[in-house]
Each structure stands twice: as C-alpha cells, then as structure tokens.
Write a protein that holds these residues in place. Structure first.
Motif, short mmCIF file in Angstrom:
data_model
loop_
_atom_site.label_atom_id
_atom_site.label_comp_id
_atom_site.label_asym_id
_atom_site.label_seq_id
_atom_site.Cartn_x
_atom_site.Cartn_y
_atom_site.Cartn_z
N GLY A 12 41.42 46.21 53.29
CA GLY A 12 42.15 45.70 51.97
C GLY A 12 41.83 44.43 51.61
O GLY A 12 41.16 43.66 52.21
N TRP A 13 42.01 44.17 50.30
CA TRP A 13 41.68 42.90 49.52
C TRP A 13 43.18 42.30 49.13
O TRP A 13 43.83 43.30 48.64
N PHE A 14 43.42 41.11 49.21
CA PHE A 14 44.50 40.56 48.84
C PHE A 14 44.29 39.26 48.22
O PHE A 14 42.81 38.64 48.12
N ARG A 15 45.23 38.70 47.38
CA ARG A 15 44.95 37.41 46.96
C ARG A 15 46.17 36.55 46.76
O ARG A 15 47.29 36.97 47.01
N ALA A 48 42.83 48.71 48.47
CA ALA A 48 42.61 49.15 49.78
C ALA A 48 41.71 50.35 49.83
O ALA A 48 41.70 51.19 48.86
N ILE A 49 41.16 50.39 51.01
CA ILE A 49 40.32 51.50 51.26
C ILE A 49 40.15 52.07 52.48
O ILE A 49 40.34 51.35 53.41
N ALA A 82 46.39 47.94 43.33
CA ALA A 82 47.67 47.48 42.59
C ALA A 82 47.62 47.51 41.15
O ALA A 82 46.71 47.81 40.35
N ASP A 83 48.82 47.84 40.42
CA ASP A 83 48.71 48.21 38.85
C ASP A 83 48.07 47.07 38.29
O ASP A 83 47.52 47.45 37.01
N ARG A 116 40.31 47.74 36.40
CA ARG A 116 39.46 46.61 36.12
C ARG A 116 38.73 46.27 37.55
O ARG A 116 37.44 45.72 37.47
N PHE A 117 39.25 46.63 38.67
CA PHE A 117 38.56 46.40 40.08
C PHE A 117 38.39 47.39 40.56
O PHE A 117 38.99 48.46 40.40
N THR A 118 37.40 47.45 41.51
CA THR A 118 36.83 48.56 42.19
C THR A 118 36.41 48.20 43.74
O THR A 118 35.91 47.03 43.69
#
Length: 124
Positions: free
Chosen positions: A35-38, A50-51, A61-62, A67-69
């Motif tokens: 997962g990626w978080f910020r 997440a993958i 996230a909405d 825009r992000f992959t």
C-alpha cells in the motif's frame, strides 16, 4: 518482516508527474500486499493506493483515482506509485507499507511494515 525504502519524491509544479519507488528486502516480497499512504503536515496518515500480492487487483482513494497508478514487480522486489496531474493538495510525505496476506488492505492499522517516507511537494 520486510524492510522498505522509498525513493523518487521531490518538488514538482502543478500538473507535473513523479514516480515513487519502494524497494523491499527481507522476507518473500510476493507474499505481501502493498500500500501507499501519505501524511500532510498537521493531518493524519491517509490511504492512497493498494495492490494485491500478485498485482492482479488495485484500489485507490477517490482523491487520486484516475491520476495515480500503483504497480509492482515481484522479481525486482519493488512497488511503484506513478503520480500524474499532481496538485498542491497532493503535497505530503508518502509511505509504502507491506502486509502479509492475499487480500487488498486500505487501513493503516493492518499494515505490518513501513518505509521511512519520501517527501512530495507540489508547487502552485
């Protein structure tokens, strides 16, 4: 346990792109969902993407959808976050995280291992 190191952050103008990388070492990377978080200053850490451990499913996230992959390369033991059309509100420290399991995970509390983070700053 898996050790994670993020890279690829930096300063970019509005509308620009960045690609974050997360290099893993330790246990078998392909056993872990990623997962990626910020986290922006003064705010709680939030889910970004997440993958699954195979890469077959992703979730966003909405605020970043379209825009992000998120992607991964199990042979290279790495996960990635391609960020396009960046906006000032995307400014934050970005973290990758690993969770042993076959599902997709979006809650910060379930992740077992975290990287140190990489700063992304989008100027207006």
């Amino acid at each position: 346990q898996v050790q994670l190191v993020e890279s690829g952050g930096g300063l970019v103008q509005t509308g620009g792109s960045l690609r974050l990388s997360c290099a893993a070492s330790g246990r078998t990377f392909s056993n872990y969902a990623m997962g990626w978080f910020r986290q922006a200053p003064g705010k709680e850490r939030e889910f970004v993407a997440a993958i699954t451990r195979t890469g077959g499913s992703t979730y966003y996230a909405d605020s970043v959808k379209g825009r992000f992959t998120i992607s991964r390369d199990n042979a290279k033991k790495a996960a990635y976050l391609q960020m396009n059309s960046l906006q000032p509100e995307d400014t934050a420290v970005y973290y990758c995280a690993a969770k042993s399991g076959s599902a997709i995970y979006i809650r910060t509390s379930v992740y077992d291992d975290w990287g140190q983070g990489t700063q992304v700053t989008v100027s207006s």
